[in-house]
Design a protein around this motif. Structure first.
Motif, PDB file in Angstrom:
ATOM      1  N   ARG A   1       0.836  -1.205   0.000  1.00  0.00           N
ATOM      2  CA  ARG A   1       0.000   0.000   0.000  1.00  0.00           C
ATOM      3  C   ARG A   1       0.872   1.256   0.000  1.00  0.00           C
ATOM      4  NH1 ARG A   1      -5.461   1.461   1.044  1.00  0.00           N
ATOM      5  NH2 ARG A   1      -5.521   3.682   0.592  1.00  0.00           N
ATOM      6  N   GLU A   2       1.950   1.225   0.758  1.00  0.00           N
ATOM      7  CA  GLU A   2       2.827   2.395   0.813  1.00  0.00           C
ATOM      8  C   GLU A   2       3.470   2.671  -0.543  1.00  0.00           C
ATOM      9  OE1 GLU A   2       2.848  -0.119   2.914  1.00  0.00           O
ATOM     10  OE2 GLU A   2       1.982   0.846   4.703  1.00  0.00           O
ATOM     11  N   ALA A   3       3.930   1.619  -1.204  1.00  0.00           N
ATOM     12  CA  ALA A   3       4.514   1.797  -2.538  1.00  0.00           C
ATOM     13  C   ALA A   3       3.460   2.270  -3.525  1.00  0.00           C
ATOM     14  CB  ALA A   3       5.138   0.483  -3.003  1.00  0.00           C
ATOM     15  N   ASN A   4       2.265   1.695  -3.439  1.00  0.00           N
ATOM     16  CA  ASN A   4       1.175   2.081  -4.319  1.00  0.00           C
ATOM     17  C   ASN A   4       0.832   3.561  -4.158  1.00  0.00           C
ATOM     18  OD1 ASN A   4      -1.924   2.071  -5.219  1.00  0.00           O
ATOM     19  ND2 ASN A   4      -0.934   0.254  -6.073  1.00  0.00           N
ATOM     20  N   ASP A   5       0.872   4.026  -2.921  1.00  0.00           N
ATOM     21  CA  ASP A   5       0.568   5.440  -2.661  1.00  0.00           C
ATOM     22  C   ASP A   5       1.540   6.368  -3.382  1.00  0.00           C
ATOM     23  OD1 ASP A   5      -1.597   4.799  -1.094  1.00  0.00           O
ATOM     24  OD2 ASP A   5      -0.555   5.069   0.817  1.00  0.00           O
ATOM     25  N   THR A   6       2.790   5.956  -3.500  1.00  0.00           N
ATOM     26  CA  THR A   6       3.754   6.823  -4.188  1.00  0.00           C
ATOM     27  C   THR A   6       3.407   6.959  -5.664  1.00  0.00           C
ATOM     28  OG1 THR A   6       5.344   5.051  -4.751  1.00  0.00           O
ATOM     29  CG2 THR A   6       5.570   6.092  -2.576  1.00  0.00           C
ATOM     30  N   ALA A   7       2.903   5.875  -6.252  1.00  0.00           N
ATOM     31  CA  ALA A   7       2.506   5.918  -7.666  1.00  0.00           C
ATOM     32  C   ALA A   7       1.236   6.745  -7.844  1.00  0.00           C
ATOM     33  CB  ALA A   7       2.304   4.513  -8.204  1.00  0.00           C
ATOM     34  N   THR A   8       0.250   6.541  -6.974  1.00  0.00           N
ATOM     35  CA  THR A   8      -1.007   7.277  -7.127  1.00  0.00           C
ATOM     36  C   THR A   8      -0.808   8.769  -6.871  1.00  0.00           C
ATOM     37  OG1 THR A   8      -1.639   6.793  -4.831  1.00  0.00           O
ATOM     38  CG2 THR A   8      -2.405   5.269  -6.536  1.00  0.00           C
ATOM     39  N   ASP A   9       0.041   9.097  -5.918  1.00  0.00           N
ATOM     40  CA  ASP A   9       0.326  10.519  -5.665  1.00  0.00           C
ATOM     41  C   ASP A   9       0.929  11.178  -6.902  1.00  0.00           C
ATOM     42  OD1 ASP A   9      -0.603  10.262  -3.095  1.00  0.00           O
ATOM     43  OD2 ASP A   9       1.382  10.201  -2.153  1.00  0.00           O
ATOM     44  N   PHE A  10       1.831  10.447  -7.572  1.00  0.00           N
ATOM     45  CA  PHE A  10       2.472  10.998  -8.760  1.00  0.00           C
ATOM     46  C   PHE A  10       1.450  11.212  -9.873  1.00  0.00           C
ATOM     47  CE2 PHE A  10       4.430  10.642 -12.900  1.00  0.00           C
ATOM     48  CZ  PHE A  10       5.521  11.491 -12.799  1.00  0.00           C
ATOM     49  N   ILE A  11       0.589  10.220 -10.122  1.00  0.00           N
ATOM     50  CA  ILE A  11      -0.370  10.341 -11.223  1.00  0.00           C
ATOM     51  C   ILE A  11      -1.387  11.442 -10.932  1.00  0.00           C
ATOM     52  CG2 ILE A  11      -2.115   9.144 -12.598  1.00  0.00           C
ATOM     53  CD1 ILE A  11      -0.624   6.523 -12.015  1.00  0.00           C
ATOM     54  N   ARG A  12      -1.854  11.531  -9.699  1.00  0.00           N
ATOM     55  CA  ARG A  12      -2.795  12.606  -9.363  1.00  0.00           C
ATOM     56  C   ARG A  12      -2.145  13.982  -9.556  1.00  0.00           C
ATOM     57  NH1 ARG A  12      -5.005   8.849  -5.411  1.00  0.00           N
ATOM     58  NH2 ARG A  12      -3.381   9.449  -3.917  1.00  0.00           N
ATOM     59  N   ALA A  13      -0.885  14.097  -9.210  1.00  0.00           N
ATOM     60  CA  ALA A  13      -0.188  15.367  -9.433  1.00  0.00           C
ATOM     61  C   ALA A  13      -0.132  15.692 -10.921  1.00  0.00           C
ATOM     62  CB  ALA A  13       1.218  15.304  -8.838  1.00  0.00           C
ATOM     63  N   LYS A  14       0.067  14.671 -11.758  1.00  0.00           N
ATOM     64  CA  LYS A  14       0.088  14.888 -13.206  1.00  0.00           C
ATOM     65  C   LYS A  14      -1.278  15.345 -13.713  1.00  0.00           C
ATOM     66  CE  LYS A  14       4.209  14.071 -14.882  1.00  0.00           C
ATOM     67  NZ  LYS A  14       4.923  15.123 -15.636  1.00  0.00           N
TER      68      LYS A  14
END
Length: 539
Positions: free
Chosen positions: A299-312
């Motif tokens: 979940r922690e690793a997944n959060d880093t990816a979702t945070d990046f895509i939402r920022a995009k």
């Protein structure tokens, strides 16, 4: 287009009947008929070969898997010589390729097109499958191979009043050849899965107005379309067998360098650089598979990816309120979605997002769609509502095995199967990419499964056995292993076609082997070394 195998099917008796003439069905027919010398013929309700690629002709349709792994390897000359124009070819090019394969190997003469199989009943006394077509014709076959498609059973929600609509209604999975020009029209696209995002990006530049009906926001990353890479072509040409072997000996078989680096093992700055490079490169599945190795399990690793895509999304979409509506809030744990320029479409004046969570569809009337907030006039409505995946097409066939066991009843609470290929008490029936097979790209894995199942057939025939059944305990253990593996990932925590959560009323179940293709092949090798111990052979 009609097959020349026969004009009248009634009374036809075969060694093997193949249902489907898509990617899996075509190779199954070639393998059985030409390599093994069996009397094999195929049946398809379509008017030509291609399966999914025959029916899905919608604007923007293209494969989002690298073409180097979305092809056959059994014909080495064709593997070397076929010139894909793009890394992610459009539907017409994929269909042309499949027709070229069928024509080169003269497969169409053994395919009965426009022929739907409605029922398959096991005859224990004769040890054959008795098939019934939609025209009432009876066909018998010792073996039945079903290549009915993982993603080909369309999911069409019922909206009140749809029959009254005076414009055009299309379902993307059954796009008509004679569909008119949509330029300048008011178009509503319902659904934002893989099909929906391709439609939106294709229609936005020319539509008079495009309304995108979104139930669930999606994580969409760039695909990186462009010419087929010369370096990749050189690798395929120099060593076809080695290229395929290396590709299969991975987890997901996408032709990618799958990362093993944990996302939190590097600094935030380094992680940002990895994600940015993946975003700029495109490559679709690569954003999930090539960046970090624990995105789908942590979940922690997944959060880093979702945070990046939402920022995009917030960076691309100029209207902040609209950007928030497009930002998913759940996990990045569905089939990855990839297309170029999706979020940019929402900066256009002629594109409107309709948030169905805030204002659900109430009805379709003569002139358009009414939500709980407003009425929107439309010329065209397109359903891009996805598929009843994995099990859908199997359950459309009235399949009855031993002891009168009906597949629809056996799978009423969720499927059971062995290695994604067989089902206990349904002897001599083989599935291509059925439930509890590997979670991978498909064409090369189709070949691997078909080679394996036909070797089992050959083993049984050489021993004088008429039937091949699956030990129910072996099946139970395999299903349990698949479920345990799925629970170690994040996929079960999000509703999607991967677990049946996208279809109302469908049993929610993990339906894939999540340990990867390399582990799957090791298990199949072990079964062969055990002299096919999980199978019960009968004379």
């Amino acid at each position: 287009m009609a097959a020349s195998a026969s004009n009248t099917l009634d009374g036809l008796t075969l060694e093997v009947a193949v249902i489907g003439s898509g990617v899996g069905g075509l190779y199954a027919l070639q393998r059985l008929r030409d390599q093994l010398g069996l009397q094999a013929e195929a049946f398809d309700d379509a008017g030509g070969v291609g399966g999914t690629w025959y029916w899905n002709r919608y604007p923007g349709c293209r494969v989002d898997t690298d073409a180097s792994v979305y092809c056959y390897s059994f014909d080495e000359d064709l593997f070397r010589s076929w010139q894909w124009s793009e890394r992610y070819p459009r539907q017409p090019e994929v269909l042309a390729y499949l027709n070229a394969v069928a024509d080169k190997h003269d497969l169409k003469r053994s395919i009965h097109f426009n022929t739907r199989i409605l029922a398959a009943h096991w005859d224990e006394t004769a040890a054959v499958w008795r098939l019934t077509t939609a025209r009432g014709e009876a066909v018998a076959a010792r073996y039945l191979v079903e290549g009915v498609g993982l993603l080909s059973s369309a999911n069409l929600p019922v909206f009140p009043g749809a029959e009254r609509f005076q414009g055009q209604i299309y379902h993307a999975a059954r796009w008509p050849e004679a569909a008119g020009d949509l330029a300048g029209k008011r178009i509503g696209v319902i659904g934002t899965g893989s099909t929906g995002i391709q439609l939106v990006t294709a229609l936005a530049p020319t539509a008079g107005h495009l309304l995108v009906f979104q139930r669930t926001p999606q994580y969409v990353v760039p695909l990186g379309c462009g010419p087929f890479p010369a370096e990749r072509r050189a690798q395929m040409t120099a060593d076809p067998a080695g290229y395929v072997a290396r590709t299969l000996n991975t987890a997901a078989v996408f032709g990618l360098e799958e990362s093993t680096t944990p996302a939190l093992s590097v600094s935030a700055a380094a992680r940002q650089q990895v994600y940015e490079a993946a975003w700029q490169k495109g490559g679709g599945f690569g954003f999930m598979l090539e960046t970090f190795g624990d995105i789908i399990i942590s979940r922690e690793a997944n959060d880093t990816a979702t945070d990046f895509i939402r920022a995009k999304i917030r960076q691309i979409v100029q209207d902040p309120a609209l950007a928030e509506k497009l930002c998913p809030r759940d996990l990045y744990a569905k089939r990855p979605l990839a297309v170029d320029g999706y979020y940019d479409c929402f900066n256009r004046d002629n594109v409107t997002l309709v948030d169905l969570q805030a204002a659900p569809i109430v009805e379709i009337d003569e002139s358009g769609i009414r939500t709980s907030h407003e009425h929107m006039p439309l010329d065209v409505i397109i359903f891009a509502t996805g598929f009843d995946a994995v099990t859908g097409n199997y359950l459309k066939i009235d399949t009855v095995g031993r002891h009168g066991r009906r597949l629809q009843q056996q799978w009423a609470k969720g499927p059971d199967a062995f290695m994604g290929m067989t089902i206990a008490d349904f002897p001599n029936l083989f599935m291509i990419f059925g439930p509890f097979g590997p979670f991978t790209s498909q064409p090369l894995v189709h070949e691997y499964q078909i080679n394996w199942m036909t070797n089992l057939m050959r083993h049984a025939r050489a021993g004088g056995y008429r039937t091949i059944d699956t030990d129910p305990h072996a099946q139970e253990n395999w299903v349990a292993r698949c479920c345990r593996g799925a629970e170690l990932t994040l996929f079960p925590q999000v509703d999607s076609w991967i677990n049946g959560g996208n279809v109302p009323g469908k049993p929610r179940a993990s339906m894939f082997f999540m340990e990867g293709m390399a582990a799957y092949m090791q298990q199949l090798d072990e079964i062969v070394r055990e002299d096919y111990a999980p199978f019960v052979l009968g004379r």
